[in-house]
Design an enzyme around this catalytic site. Structure first.
Site, mmCIF file in Angstrom:
data_model
loop_
_atom_site.group_PDB
_atom_site.id
_atom_site.type_symbol
_atom_site.label_atom_id
_atom_site.label_comp_id
_atom_site.label_asym_id
_atom_site.label_seq_id
_atom_site.Cartn_x
_atom_site.Cartn_y
_atom_site.Cartn_z
ATOM 1 N N GLY A 46 0.788 -1.233 0.000
ATOM 2 C CA GLY A 46 0.000 0.000 0.000
ATOM 3 C C GLY A 46 0.814 1.274 0.000
ATOM 4 C CE1 TYR A 93 -7.919 2.132 8.919
ATOM 5 C CE2 TYR A 93 -8.540 3.884 10.431
ATOM 6 C CZ TYR A 93 -7.584 3.251 9.664
ATOM 7 O OH TYR A 93 -6.307 3.733 9.644
HETATM 8 N N1 SER Z 1 -6.684 9.001 9.307
HETATM 9 C C1 SER Z 1 -7.475 7.841 9.581
HETATM 10 C C2 SER Z 1 -8.875 8.035 9.162
HETATM 11 O O1 SER Z 1 -9.337 9.141 9.181
HETATM 12 C C3 SER Z 1 -7.433 7.528 11.042
HETATM 13 O O2 SER Z 1 -6.426 6.621 11.262
HETATM 14 O O3 SER Z 1 -9.516 7.082 8.849
#
Ligand code: SER
Length: 320
Positions: free
Chosen positions: A7, A138
Site C-alpha cells: 500500500g 476500520y
Molecule cells: N486518518 C485515519 C482516518 O481518518 C485515522 O487513522 O480514517
C-alpha cells in the site's frame, strides 16, 4: 535492508519511499494502484491485490524482504461506505502479510495502527492499555490486526511492532479518511481559496505532521527489541480543534474562506475517537519525541502545498 511495503501508493508511502531509498534500502512495493509519478526509480513496484495471498507470496518468495511494512488498508470513512470490502482488505490483507512473513522467514513486520482502535467515552489523554471498543469497521479491523500480529510474534517468532497513528497531514491528497478535513483545509485553501469542513469547529482529534510520522516508523523499526515493552505504541504530537487548524491556515492565507458543515456520519466517527493520546510508553521505550506542532507544521507545509498545486496544474492525484 530489503524492505517490502504494501500500500505504498497511499498517503504515508508517498513520503516514506524517498526516505528509505535515500538511506540505501532496497525497496519493493505491493499495491493495487499503478506506480505513481515521482516514485523513485530504484523502487520495484508490483501491482497486486492484498486479499489474494498467492499474489503477495509470489513477490515475497522472490524478493525475500527482511522487513515487511504493511500500509495497505481501507480507512475509516471509505470503510463505512464499503464495510465488506474494508473487512476483506484489512482483515485478510493483514493475515496474508503475517502468513507471508511466516512462510518466507521475514524477520520484522511493521504495522500501521490508528487512533480509530479506540471507541467513545475514554478520558483524554488516552493511554495504550485501555479497553479497545471501536465503532467503525476500520477500527475493528485494526484492533484485530494488532492482536493477530501479537499472535504471530508469540507463536511464530515474528518481530511485530507498530504505531497507532493520529490523523496525518502532508502535502498530498488522502483518500477515505475521516481526519482528511485538516489536510483539505490546506490543499483546497491553496487550490480554490475555500473549503467547507464536514465537521464542527469544536471537533478535536490527535494529528501529526508526516515528517514526524515517517520518523516514528523508522525509529521504532530500528529500536532494539529488548527495549520494547509492547508491540503497538500510541504516538502523539498535537491535538488542535478544527477551528484552530482553520485559524492556522487563515494566518497564512488571509483571503481563504473556511467554513464548517457537520456531516452526521463523519462527525459520529470523529466524536468516537479520543481528543488526545498519552504516548508515555513510546517516549520511554524508544525515545519518541515529536518535532512539529500546529504552527511549525503550517509554516513548513504551506510552501509544499503551493508547490504541489502549481506542479501538476491544480489537480493533485488522489491517493487511494
Ligand atoms: N486518518 C485515519 C482516518 O481518518 C485515522 O487513522 O480514517
Amino acid at each position: 535492508m530489503k524492505i517490502l511495503i504494501t500500500g505504498a501508493g497511499g498517503q504515508i508511502g508517498t513520503d516514506l519511499l524517498p526516505i528509505l531509498v535515500g538511506r540505501g534500502d532496497d525497496v519493493a512495493v505491493f499495491d493495487l494502484a499503478p506506480r505513481p509519478d515521482g516514485c523513485p526509480p530504484e523502487v520495484e513496484w508490483v501491482r497486486g491485490d492484498i486479499t489474494y495471498a498467492e499474489e503477495l507470496n509470489t513477490l515475497v518468495a522472490r524478493f525475500r524482504p527482511e522487513r515487511l511494512m504493511h500500509l495497505a488498508a481501507i480507512l475509516s470513512a471509505a470503510g463505512e461506505s464499503i464495510p465488506h470490502r474494508a473487512y476483506r482488505v484489512n482483515m485478510d490483507g493483514t493475515r496474508n502479510v503475517l502468513e507471508a512473513a511466516r512462510l518466507f522467514g521475514v524477520e520484522q513486520v511493521f504495522y500501521t495502527s490508528t487512533i480509530a482502535v479506540f471507541g467513545p467515552g475514554l478520558e483524554a489523554p488516552v493511554g495504550d492499555d485501555v479497553p479497545l471498543q471501536p465503532t467503525t469497521m476500520y477500527g475493528i479491523t485494526k484492533v484485530a490486526g494488532e492482536l493477530l500480529g501479537e499472535y504471530y510474534q508469540t507463536n511464530f517468532g515474528i518481530d511485530f511492532r507498530g504505531v497507532r497513528f493520529p490523523g496525518l497531514i502532508n502535502a498530498g491528497i488522502p483518500g477515505g479518511g475521516t481526519s482528511d478535513y485538516a489536510l483539505f483545509m490546506y490543499v483546497e485553501g491553496v487550490r480554490s481559496g475555500a473549503y467547507e469542513s464536514f465537521c464542527s469547529p469544536e471537533s478535536r482529534i490527535p494529528f501529526m505532521y508526516m515528517p514526524d510520522a515517517v520518523r516514528a516508523m523508522l525509529e521504532l523499526m530500528e529500536a532494539p527489541k529488548a527495549n520494547l515493552g509492547r508491540c503497538i505504541y500510541n504516538i502523539a504530537a498535537m491535538d488542535p480543534t478544527a477551528q484552530a487548524i482553520a485559524d492556522a491556515v487563515k494566518a497564512r492565507l488571509p483571503d481563504v474562506q473556511l467554513t464548517f458543515k457537520s456531516d452526521p456520519a463523519r462527525q459520529a466517527i470523529l466524536d468516537s475517537w479520543p481528543d488526545a493520546l498519552d504516548d508515555t510508553n513510546a517516549r520511554n521505550d524508544w525515545g519518541w519525541a515529536h518535532q512539529y506542532d500546529l504552527e511549525t507544521m503550517s509554516d513548513d507545509l504551506m510552501p509544499q502545498v503551493r508547490a504541489l498545486i502549481g506542479m501538476d496544474g491544480g489537480e493533485p492525484a488522489v491517493h487511494a
